[in-house]
Write an enzyme that holds these catalytic residues in place. Structure first.
Site, PDB file in Angstrom:
ATOM      1  N   ARG A  73       0.868  -1.181   0.000  1.00  0.00           N
ATOM      2  CA  ARG A  73       0.000   0.000   0.000  1.00  0.00           C
ATOM      3  C   ARG A  73       0.897   1.221   0.000  1.00  0.00           C
ATOM      4  NH1 ARG A  73      -3.312  -3.160  -1.418  1.00  0.00           N
ATOM      5  NH2 ARG A  73      -5.280  -3.675  -0.392  1.00  0.00           N
TER       6      ARG A  73
ATOM      7  N   HIS B 232      -1.720  -1.207 -10.353  1.00  0.00           N
ATOM      8  CA  HIS B 232      -2.243  -2.083  -9.291  1.00  0.00           C
ATOM      9  C   HIS B 232      -2.632  -3.458  -9.856  1.00  0.00           C
ATOM     10  CE1 HIS B 232      -3.981  -1.824  -5.013  1.00  0.00           C
ATOM     11  NE2 HIS B 232      -3.901  -3.101  -5.330  1.00  0.00           N
TER      12      HIS B 232
HETATM   13  N1  LIG Z   1      -0.866  -4.863  -5.014  1.00  0.00           N
HETATM   14  C1  LIG Z   1      -1.738  -5.844  -4.967  1.00  0.00           C
HETATM   15  O1  LIG Z   1      -2.285  -6.236  -5.997  1.00  0.00           O
HETATM   16  C2  LIG Z   1      -2.047  -6.530  -3.655  1.00  0.00           C
HETATM   17  C3  LIG Z   1      -2.865  -7.662  -3.653  1.00  0.00           C
HETATM   18  C4  LIG Z   1      -3.134  -8.282  -2.447  1.00  0.00           C
HETATM   19  C5  LIG Z   1      -2.603  -7.789  -1.262  1.00  0.00           C
HETATM   20  N2  LIG Z   1      -1.802  -6.691  -1.286  1.00  0.00           N
HETATM   21  C6  LIG Z   1      -1.198  -6.168  -0.029  1.00  0.00           C
HETATM   22  O2  LIG Z   1      -0.377  -7.150   0.556  1.00  0.00           O
HETATM   23  C7  LIG Z   1      -0.494  -7.049   1.969  1.00  0.00           C
HETATM   24  C8  LIG Z   1      -0.014  -8.331   2.644  1.00  0.00           C
HETATM   25  O3  LIG Z   1      -0.947  -9.366   2.435  1.00  0.00           O
HETATM   26  P1  LIG Z   1      -0.832 -10.777   3.208  1.00  0.00           P
HETATM   27  O4  LIG Z   1      -2.048 -11.555   2.854  1.00  0.00           O
HETATM   28  O5  LIG Z   1       0.502 -11.415   2.983  1.00  0.00           O
HETATM   29  O6  LIG Z   1      -0.898 -10.283   4.742  1.00  0.00           O
HETATM   30  P2  LIG Z   1      -0.611 -11.113   6.057  1.00  0.00           P
HETATM   31  O7  LIG Z   1      -0.739 -12.580   5.805  1.00  0.00           O
HETATM   32  O8  LIG Z   1      -1.430 -10.503   7.151  1.00  0.00           O
HETATM   33  O9  LIG Z   1       0.958 -10.849   6.349  1.00  0.00           O
HETATM   34  C9  LIG Z   1       1.424  -9.615   6.792  1.00  0.00           C
HETATM   35  C10 LIG Z   1       2.914  -9.753   7.121  1.00  0.00           C
HETATM   36  O10 LIG Z   1       3.407  -8.475   7.517  1.00  0.00           O
HETATM   37  C11 LIG Z   1       4.029  -8.595   8.795  1.00  0.00           C
HETATM   38  N3  LIG Z   1       3.837  -7.361   9.564  1.00  0.00           N
HETATM   39  C12 LIG Z   1       2.683  -6.713   9.874  1.00  0.00           C
HETATM   40  N4  LIG Z   1       2.938  -5.622  10.616  1.00  0.00           N
HETATM   41  C13 LIG Z   1       4.280  -5.587  10.787  1.00  0.00           C
HETATM   42  C14 LIG Z   1       5.151  -4.718  11.483  1.00  0.00           C
HETATM   43  N5  LIG Z   1       4.694  -3.649  12.165  1.00  0.00           N
HETATM   44  N6  LIG Z   1       6.470  -5.000  11.469  1.00  0.00           N
HETATM   45  C15 LIG Z   1       6.962  -6.075  10.809  1.00  0.00           C
HETATM   46  N7  LIG Z   1       6.185  -6.951  10.119  1.00  0.00           N
HETATM   47  C16 LIG Z   1       4.860  -6.705  10.125  1.00  0.00           C
HETATM   48  C17 LIG Z   1       3.315  -9.751   9.475  1.00  0.00           C
HETATM   49  O11 LIG Z   1       4.122 -10.257  10.545  1.00  0.00           O
HETATM   50  P3  LIG Z   1       3.715 -11.588  11.360  1.00  0.00           P
HETATM   51  O12 LIG Z   1       4.011 -12.745  10.412  1.00  0.00           O
HETATM   52  O13 LIG Z   1       4.622 -11.577  12.522  1.00  0.00           O
HETATM   53  O14 LIG Z   1       2.240 -11.457  11.686  1.00  0.00           O
HETATM   54  C18 LIG Z   1       3.181 -10.726   8.295  1.00  0.00           C
HETATM   55  O15 LIG Z   1       4.376 -11.428   8.098  1.00  0.00           O
HETATM   56  C19 LIG Z   1      -1.975  -6.719   2.167  1.00  0.00           C
HETATM   57  O16 LIG Z   1      -2.199  -6.106   3.423  1.00  0.00           O
HETATM   58  C20 LIG Z   1      -2.268  -5.801   1.005  1.00  0.00           C
HETATM   59  O17 LIG Z   1      -2.072  -4.465   1.382  1.00  0.00           O
HETATM   60  C21 LIG Z   1      -1.519  -6.055  -2.450  1.00  0.00           C
END
Ligand SMILES: NC(=O)c1ccc[n+]([C@@H]2O[C@H](COP(=O)([O-])OP(=O)(O)OC[C@H]3O[C@@H](n4cnc5c(N)ncnc54)[C@H](OP(=O)(O)O)[C@@H]3O)[C@@H](O)[C@H]2O)c1
Length: 316
Positions: free
Chosen positions: A231, A279
């Site tokens: 994001r 995106h």
């Molecule tokens: N561009 C696109 O097309 C697209 C598509 C889909 C998603 N996205 C983005 O991708 C993001 C990630 O998705 P996901 O499904 O992989 O999310 P997720 O499974 O919730 O994983 C988030 C990761 O970030 C880590 N994290 C969160 N807060 C943190 C902090 N303060 N410091 C260090 N690490 C932190 C978490 O740590 P822990 O493992 O310790 O919990 C986890 O490893 C989404 O939130 C979305 O914004 C983008």
């Protein structure tokens, strides 16, 4: 326990896009009656227990006075979490292996784009210059992954299979085979210092907002690059531009922006060291997403137990 009732689809999508979602959801969950909120009679709104949402208007959600939980069809839920009226309800976000596969593919593709010097060769071609740059084997490069959740882990494994060194940063410390893992501020500094390519797959939360600022970008090796697929507000764009313009960073691939579509007048379009993507790194697949939503709703109907919900205290 009351386990029946209509399901509302709440979105600010176009009518056409909304119809496509409703078709996919009806196909995956034929036993349920899923209606767009605008088609539910006002007297029936109080019977709705579950809302499936895609960028919903909070005012529409507020009309569902007996709502028990919300299922988002997006993986990123920062807007839902930030909305005071919605944050009181359990929120389930999309966790789809197909989305993770698509994102991992994109991370590998754009890592190759950078590691095989495609931006430089495109520049050289425009200058009619025949110049061979040194080949870099994946094993010579370290990809730093910010976020090792569903998407980050899939990307890390794909990069490892392609021979890249991978270091990852997450909130909680974990051990993963063949991936060096860091957490905390000190861990972030260590990861940044070794990242030839930095990939951002963090959720947007109060902790990650503005995380990649001037000080942190300055910790990266000279000539390193950034792939930002999470994001926009996680990166301070002015600081990124300064790092690119000074030559400290060599290139940035950006898939997310403060305003989308990226406005015509944005300087990012023309920047020679920025690749602008609309995106598209991991588009949601409506069929696989609807199947996941269907499974979660069926499990809830049969057991009364909610799927894993968003941790409101952490914001993701
Ligand atoms: N561009 C696109 O097309 C697209 C598509 C889909 C998603 N996205 C983005 O991708 C993001 C990630 O998705 P996901 O499904 O992989 O999310 P997720 O499974 O919730 O994983 C988030 C990761 O970030 C880590 N994290 C969160 N807060 C943190 C902090 N303060 N410091 C260090 N690490 C932190 C978490 O740590 P822990 O493992 O310790 O919990 C986890 O490893 C989404 O939130 C979305 O914004 C983008």
């Amino acid at each position: 326990m009351e386990m029946t009732g209509r399901i509302a689809f709440v979105s600010r999508l176009s009518i056409r896009d909304e119809e496509l979602w409703l078709q996919a959801l009806a196909g995956a969950l034929p036993e349920e009656n899923i209606l767009p909120v605008r088609k539910i009679a006002s007297g029936d709104l109080c019977g709705v227990q579950i809302a499936v949402v895609a960028n919903p208007d909070p005012a529409d959600i507020a009309r569902l006075t007996n709502l028990k939980w919300i299922h988002s069809v997006w993986a990123g839920v920062e807007r839902l979490v930030a909305e005071p009226g919605l944050a009181a309800l359990p929120i389930v976000r999309l966790v789809d292996p197909e989305l993770a596969r698509t994102m991992a593919e994109a991370v590998l593709a754009w890592t190759y784009y950078l590691s095989r010097d495609m931006p430089a060769y495109a520049r050289l071609q425009r200058q009619h210059r025949w110049q061979q740059l040194p080949y870099r084997h994946p094993a010579e490069l370290t990809v730093g992954l910010l976020g090792l959740g569903t998407l980050g882990t899939a990307a890390a494994l794909r990069l490892r299979s392609a021979g890249f060194n991978v270091s990852g940063w997450s909130r909680t410390a974990k051990n993963t085979d063949r991936i060096e893992r860091f957490s905390g501020a000190a861990g972030l500094a260590l990861l940044l210092a070794r990242a030839d390519v930095l990939v951002c797959l963090l959720p947007l939360t109060p902790e990650t907002h503005g995380l990649l600022n001037r000080e942190r970008l300055a910790l990266m090796p000279t000539g390193a690059s950034l792939i930002h697929f999470a994001r926009s507000p996680i990166v301070v764009v002015d600081d990124l531009l300064a790092a690119l313009n000074s030559g400290r960073l060599s290139h940035a691939v950006l898939d997310v922006f403060d305003v989308e579509p990226l406005p015509q007048h944005s300087e990012l379009w023309e920047h020679p060291k920025i690749t602008v993507l609309p995106h598209i790194s991991a588009p949601t697949n409506k069929e696989t997403a609807a199947a996941i939503v269907a499974k979660n709703i069926r499990d809830y109907r049969s057991s009364g137990v909610l799927p894993r919900t968003v941790a409101m205290n952490h914001g993701y």
